[in-house]
Design a protein around this motif. Sequence first.
Motif, mmCIF file in Angstrom:
data_model
loop_
_atom_site.group_PDB
_atom_site.id
_atom_site.type_symbol
_atom_site.label_atom_id
_atom_site.label_comp_id
_atom_site.label_asym_id
_atom_site.label_seq_id
_atom_site.Cartn_x
_atom_site.Cartn_y
_atom_site.Cartn_z
ATOM 1 N N UNK A 58 57.007 0.579 32.081
ATOM 2 C CA UNK A 58 56.078 1.260 31.193
ATOM 3 C C UNK A 58 56.720 1.477 29.826
ATOM 4 N N UNK A 59 57.969 1.949 29.813
ATOM 5 C CA UNK A 59 58.663 2.161 28.543
ATOM 6 C C UNK A 59 58.836 0.841 27.789
ATOM 7 N N UNK A 60 59.173 -0.220 28.499
ATOM 8 C CA UNK A 60 59.312 -1.537 27.866
ATOM 9 C C UNK A 60 57.979 -1.985 27.263
ATOM 10 N N UNK A 61 56.898 -1.818 28.006
ATOM 11 C CA UNK A 61 55.569 -2.161 27.504
ATOM 12 C C UNK A 61 55.271 -1.369 26.228
ATOM 13 N N UNK A 62 55.515 -0.052 26.259
ATOM 14 C CA UNK A 62 55.236 0.781 25.092
ATOM 15 C C UNK A 62 56.136 0.430 23.911
ATOM 16 N N UNK A 63 57.393 0.111 24.170
ATOM 17 C CA UNK A 63 58.303 -0.288 23.085
ATOM 18 C C UNK A 63 57.832 -1.583 22.429
ATOM 19 N N UNK A 64 57.413 -2.545 23.241
ATOM 20 C CA UNK A 64 57.013 -3.852 22.720
ATOM 21 C C UNK A 64 55.599 -3.858 22.145
ATOM 22 N N UNK A 65 54.683 -3.136 22.768
ATOM 23 C CA UNK A 65 53.270 -3.219 22.399
ATOM 24 C C UNK A 65 52.755 -2.007 21.627
ATOM 25 N N UNK A 66 53.503 -0.889 21.637
ATOM 26 C CA UNK A 66 52.989 0.352 21.047
ATOM 27 C C UNK A 66 53.992 1.018 20.106
ATOM 28 N N UNK A 67 54.926 0.233 19.580
ATOM 29 C CA UNK A 67 55.889 0.753 18.609
ATOM 30 C C UNK A 67 56.665 1.957 19.135
ATOM 31 N N UNK A 68 56.916 1.990 20.459
ATOM 32 C CA UNK A 68 57.663 3.090 21.045
ATOM 33 C C UNK A 68 56.853 4.350 21.287
ATOM 34 N N UNK A 69 55.557 4.298 21.014
ATOM 35 C CA UNK A 69 54.641 5.428 21.245
ATOM 36 C C UNK A 69 54.714 5.856 22.706
ATOM 37 N N UNK A 70 54.722 7.141 22.976
ATOM 38 C CA UNK A 70 54.775 7.672 24.334
ATOM 39 C C UNK A 70 53.607 8.631 24.562
ATOM 40 N N UNK A 71 52.437 8.116 24.978
ATOM 41 C CA UNK A 71 51.284 9.001 25.203
ATOM 42 C C UNK A 71 51.471 9.852 26.454
ATOM 43 N N UNK A 72 50.748 10.960 26.548
ATOM 44 C CA UNK A 72 50.783 11.744 27.782
ATOM 45 C C UNK A 72 50.399 10.862 28.966
ATOM 46 N N UNK A 73 51.008 11.140 30.098
ATOM 47 C CA UNK A 73 50.857 10.273 31.262
ATOM 48 C C UNK A 73 50.848 11.129 32.524
#
Length: 152
Positions: free
Chosen positions: A112-127
């Motif tokens: 999930x972190x890898x996906x967010x780093x690559x696709x969401x500029x490191x964004x970390x939404x509530x989960x």
Amino acid sequence: MTSTTDTNKPRTFSPEDAPAAAPNYHQVAITPILPTSRLITLAGQVNLDAASRNVPFLEQVKGAYKNVAICLKAAGASPRDIIHTRQYIVRETGDPTLDSKDIADRGWGPLWREFLDEEAEGHRPPDTVLGVASLATKTLLFEIEVWAIVHA
């Protein structure tokens, strides 16, 4: 896409390049919030190969995240626009090694972190992460729901 002339109503559709949805729902909903903003909600995304055959857990996770990106793109959004997710993980998979681990420790987190780093500029939404008894089919082990907001 659904046809509606009222631009203030939600519209739903299933992207052509995303896995086909069951006939009782569409993959994506776009709901106008203000004239310049839209709420995008995705149906639970899975690795569809897993619905018909045994696919290892982490491969199911990767496939579901790939489908999230496809659906968001089709709605004019990106993973950077995600405002909340809910991830469902089957508690008892039949794999004793996997089942002996807490839901949080089954390896999906780094993906999930890898996906967010690559696709969401490191964004970390509530989960929210839930251990569940089962999903739609016996072979599905992972599913993710996504909400995003896009401002014009």
